[in-house]
Design a protein around this motif. Structure first.
Motif, PDB file in Angstrom:
ATOM      1  N   GLY A  13      65.895 -35.611  84.501  1.00 16.06           N
ATOM      2  CA  GLY A  13      65.342 -34.301  84.183  1.00 16.06           C
ATOM      3  C   GLY A  13      64.445 -33.756  85.276  1.00 16.06           C
ATOM      4  O   GLY A  13      64.410 -32.580  85.520  1.00 16.06           O
ATOM      5  N   ASP A  14      63.696 -34.609  85.928  1.00 11.87           N
ATOM      6  CA  ASP A  14      62.870 -34.105  87.024  1.00 11.87           C
ATOM      7  C   ASP A  14      63.014 -35.042  88.217  1.00 11.87           C
ATOM      8  O   ASP A  14      63.229 -36.241  88.058  1.00 11.87           O
ATOM      9  N   ASN A  15      62.892 -34.456  89.391  1.00 10.06           N
ATOM     10  CA  ASN A  15      63.156 -35.237  90.593  1.00 10.06           C
ATOM     11  C   ASN A  15      61.954 -36.063  91.058  1.00 10.06           C
ATOM     12  O   ASN A  15      62.097 -36.862  91.974  1.00 10.06           O
TER      13      ASN A  15
ATOM     14  N   SER B 133      61.994 -27.654  94.224  1.00 11.01           N
ATOM     15  CA  SER B 133      62.740 -26.380  94.300  1.00 11.01           C
ATOM     16  C   SER B 133      61.891 -25.235  94.838  1.00 11.01           C
ATOM     17  O   SER B 133      62.375 -24.408  95.615  1.00 11.01           O
TER      18      SER B 133
ATOM     19  N   ASN C 246      70.158 -36.041  94.833  1.00 13.01           N
ATOM     20  CA  ASN C 246      69.755 -35.185  93.710  1.00 13.01           C
ATOM     21  C   ASN C 246      70.312 -35.822  92.447  1.00 13.01           C
ATOM     22  O   ASN C 246      71.181 -36.705  92.507  1.00 13.01           O
ATOM     23  N   GLU C 247      69.819 -35.377  91.315  1.00 14.20           N
ATOM     24  CA  GLU C 247      70.417 -35.849  90.070  1.00 14.20           C
ATOM     25  C   GLU C 247      71.793 -35.203  89.942  1.00 14.20           C
ATOM     26  O   GLU C 247      72.013 -34.072  90.365  1.00 14.20           O
TER      27      GLU C 247
ATOM     28  N   ASP D 117      73.450 -33.357  88.092  1.00 11.24           N
ATOM     29  CA  ASP D 117      73.163 -32.490  86.943  1.00 11.24           C
ATOM     30  C   ASP D 117      74.401 -32.069  86.167  1.00 11.24           C
ATOM     31  O   ASP D 117      74.319 -31.767  84.984  1.00 11.24           O
TER      32      ASP D 117
ATOM     33  N   SER E  95      66.127 -34.085  97.054  1.00 10.60           N
ATOM     34  CA  SER E  95      65.887 -32.640  97.029  1.00 10.60           C
ATOM     35  C   SER E  95      66.342 -31.975  95.746  1.00 10.60           C
ATOM     36  O   SER E  95      67.463 -32.148  95.288  1.00 10.60           O
ATOM     37  N   SER E  96      65.450 -31.183  95.187  1.00 11.63           N
ATOM     38  CA  SER E  96      65.793 -30.288  94.084  1.00 11.63           C
ATOM     39  C   SER E  96      66.280 -28.988  94.705  1.00 11.63           C
ATOM     40  O   SER E  96      66.236 -28.827  95.918  1.00 11.63           O
ATOM     41  N   GLY E  97      66.698 -28.085  93.864  1.00 11.25           N
ATOM     42  CA  GLY E  97      67.069 -26.768  94.366  1.00 11.25           C
ATOM     43  C   GLY E  97      68.471 -26.334  94.007  1.00 11.25           C
ATOM     44  O   GLY E  97      68.819 -25.178  94.175  1.00 11.25           O
ATOM     45  N   SER E  98      69.286 -27.278  93.479  1.00  7.46           N
ATOM     46  CA  SER E  98      70.666 -26.874  93.198  1.00  7.46           C
ATOM     47  C   SER E  98      70.716 -25.833  92.072  1.00  7.46           C
ATOM     48  O   SER E  98      71.434 -24.838  92.183  1.00  7.46           O
ATOM     49  N   ILE E  99      69.916 -26.055  91.036  1.00  7.12           N
ATOM     50  CA  ILE E  99      69.956 -25.109  89.915  1.00  7.12           C
ATOM     51  C   ILE E  99      69.394 -23.759  90.363  1.00  7.12           C
ATOM     52  O   ILE E  99      69.993 -22.701  90.121  1.00  7.12           O
ATOM     53  N   ALA E 100      68.269 -23.806  91.100  1.00  9.81           N
ATOM     54  CA  ALA E 100      67.656 -22.553  91.569  1.00  9.81           C
ATOM     55  C   ALA E 100      68.610 -21.778  92.482  1.00  9.81           C
ATOM     56  O   ALA E 100      68.746 -20.561  92.356  1.00  9.81           O
TER      57      ALA E 100
ATOM     58  N   SER F  28      60.268 -25.513  89.452  1.00  7.86           N
ATOM     59  CA  SER F  28      60.438 -26.958  89.441  1.00  7.86           C
ATOM     60  C   SER F  28      60.105 -27.518  88.064  1.00  7.86           C
ATOM     61  O   SER F  28      59.334 -26.930  87.309  1.00  7.86           O
ATOM     62  N   LYS F  29      60.686 -28.688  87.780  1.00  2.00           N
ATOM     63  CA  LYS F  29      60.542 -29.267  86.461  1.00  2.00           C
ATOM     64  C   LYS F  29      59.264 -30.082  86.310  1.00  2.00           C
ATOM     65  O   LYS F  29      58.666 -30.143  85.260  1.00  2.00           O
TER      66      LYS F  29
HETATM   67  N1  GLU Z   1      67.971 -31.553  89.804  1.00  5.19           N
HETATM   68  C1  GLU Z   1      67.385 -30.244  89.688  1.00  5.19           C
HETATM   69  C2  GLU Z   1      67.900 -29.308  90.762  1.00  5.19           C
HETATM   70  O1  GLU Z   1      68.317 -29.706  91.801  1.00  5.19           O
HETATM   71  C3  GLU Z   1      65.877 -30.248  89.847  1.00  5.19           C
HETATM   72  C4  GLU Z   1      65.039 -31.096  88.992  1.00  5.19           C
HETATM   73  C5  GLU Z   1      63.559 -30.902  89.373  1.00  5.19           C
HETATM   74  O2  GLU Z   1      63.145 -29.810  89.739  1.00  5.19           O
HETATM   75  O3  GLU Z   1      62.787 -31.868  89.333  1.00  5.19           O
HETATM   76  O4  GLU Z   1      67.853 -28.107  90.617  1.00  5.19           O
END
Ligand code: GLU
Length: 368
Positions: A151-153, A16, A138-139, A141, A53-58, A214-215
């Motif tokens: 929980g973490d990517n 992220s 992505n997870e 979520d 890719s992370s970033g959806s929550i951010a 990031s996690k």
């Molecule tokens: N799946 C979460 C997201 O896209 C991120 C998890 C992580 O940062 O590892 O925001």
């Protein structure tokens, strides 16, 4: 040291903090366009690429004006739901000018740990890769609650790499490798260029610090390295915030490689060979010959079925005299197998009422 252009199948994990500006919550779109250029360059060299890719929550948090930290689970899930469409669209817009088709794949822990779902997701990835698409993973979520999530990517990326038989995994991170101690608190800390064995000492060195957005800290990266290398996939940690991070890595940027001793196919065969069979199938001589020639097992080649098993379970593969030739992950239940054994694959629809996969055990899913 390994070169990215040698990879046949490459998974790249994007944190992220690289994709989303921490101060403004906005997408770093120039950076993403640079990454897309790198992906196009690798694909042109014949490397298949999957992006985790992370970033959806951010991204969603910014859009929803939620606080920067300490989100409740349902707030993160809402943020992910809003952010994920933006994330996928951003990748699509960045990759399209290179003639690359983008796919979105959302995974849960069960999709890699439940063997039936694992085989399904593997087949889908296989198809996407053979069609030349780049999957953005992505997870999922919005449906994953704490007890049942990656929980973490970092770990998700390692599981994806293992699932699809990738030979290299790149973790683009906000640190440039794995250090003997946390370089922020210890001036004497040195970076490893290469780690061949993840010893207890290495594990003990991994602190647990994340970077806010990031996690995953170093601990999750070591867990990822263990999972990836056990599956025959080499892993590298490098700093990814520069404009063309994969080219930079190829051109000798700081990093830490974790080497794998086996190739993904051999690792996968060993993994299957060590399973305890839940039942078995006995083949006719024609099917035995076909299998030894590297073919998949079709229902027509099965004479009898032993025991009770579910889809995705390991079963013994026996020759007509009952000698075990090996093991395989079967794609039908014992009951379904009994119904379709001895029949042609095109008859499956009539016999079962739905059309399943043509092969009972795919050749990649057996160890002989
Ligand atoms: N799946 C979460 C997201 O896209 C991120 C998890 C992580 O940062 O590892 O925001």
């Amino acid at each position: 040291m390994a070169s990215l252009t040698q990879a046949k199948r490459l998974v790249v994990k994007i944190g992220s903090a690289l994709l989303v500006d921490k101060a403004t919550g906005a997408l770093r779109s120039a950076w993403l366009h640079g990454l897309a250029e790198d992906v196009a360059w690798l694909k042109a060299q014949g490397t298949q690429v999957v992006l985790v890719s992370s970033g959806s929550i951010a991204l969603g948090r910014g859009a929803l004006k939620l606080p920067e930290s300490d989100l409740a689970l349902e707030q993160s899930q809402a943020a992910a739901a809003v952010g994920q469409i933006r994330l996928a669209r951003a990748y699509e817009e960045a990759l399209a000018p290179h003639g690359i088709i983008t796919a979105q794949v959302l995974m849960t822990l069960e999709d890699t740990s439940d063997r039936r779902r694992y085989l399904n997701s593997r087949a889908t990835f296989e198809q996407l890769l053979s069609l030349g698409a780049v999957a953005i993973v992505n997870e999922n979520d919005t449906v994953a609650t704490d007890e049942i999530r990656f929980g973490d990517n970092d770990r998700l990326a390692a599981q994806i790499a293992a699932t699809i038989g990738a030979d290299q995994l790149v973790l683009l991170s906000d640190v440039d490798g794995f250090y003997t101690a946390n370089p922020q608190d210890d001036a004497t800390a040195t970076r490893y260029a290469c780690i061949e064995h993840i010893t207890a000492d290495i594990e003990a060195m991994a602190g647990d610090a994340g970077s806010g957005l990031s996690k995953g800290g170093m601990k999750t990266k070591i867990m990822a390295a263990k999972a990836a290398t056990a599956a025959g996939c080499a892993m590298v940690i490098c700093e990814g915030s520069g404009m063309r991070p994969l080219s930079a890595l190829e051109n000798g940027a700081n990093c830490t490689w974790f080497t794998a001793t086996l190739d993904p196919q051999t690792a996968r065969k060993r993994w299957i060979a060590n399973m305890k069979p839940k039942g078995g199938v006995t083949l006719d001589t024609g099917a035995v010959r076909a299998l030894l020639d590297g073919k998949s097992l079709l229902p027509a080649g099965v004479k009898s079925t032993i025991g009770a098993f579910e889809r995705g379970d390991p079963v013994a593969i026996n020759d007509p005299d009952g000698h075990q030739l090996g093991l395989g992950l079967i794609r039908y239940t014992a009951q379904e197998t009994r119904t379709i054994q001895g029949h042609q694959s095109h008859e499956i629809l009539d016999l079962l009422g739905y059309s399943g996969r043509a092969a009972l055990i795919h050749r990649d899913d057996m160890a002989l």
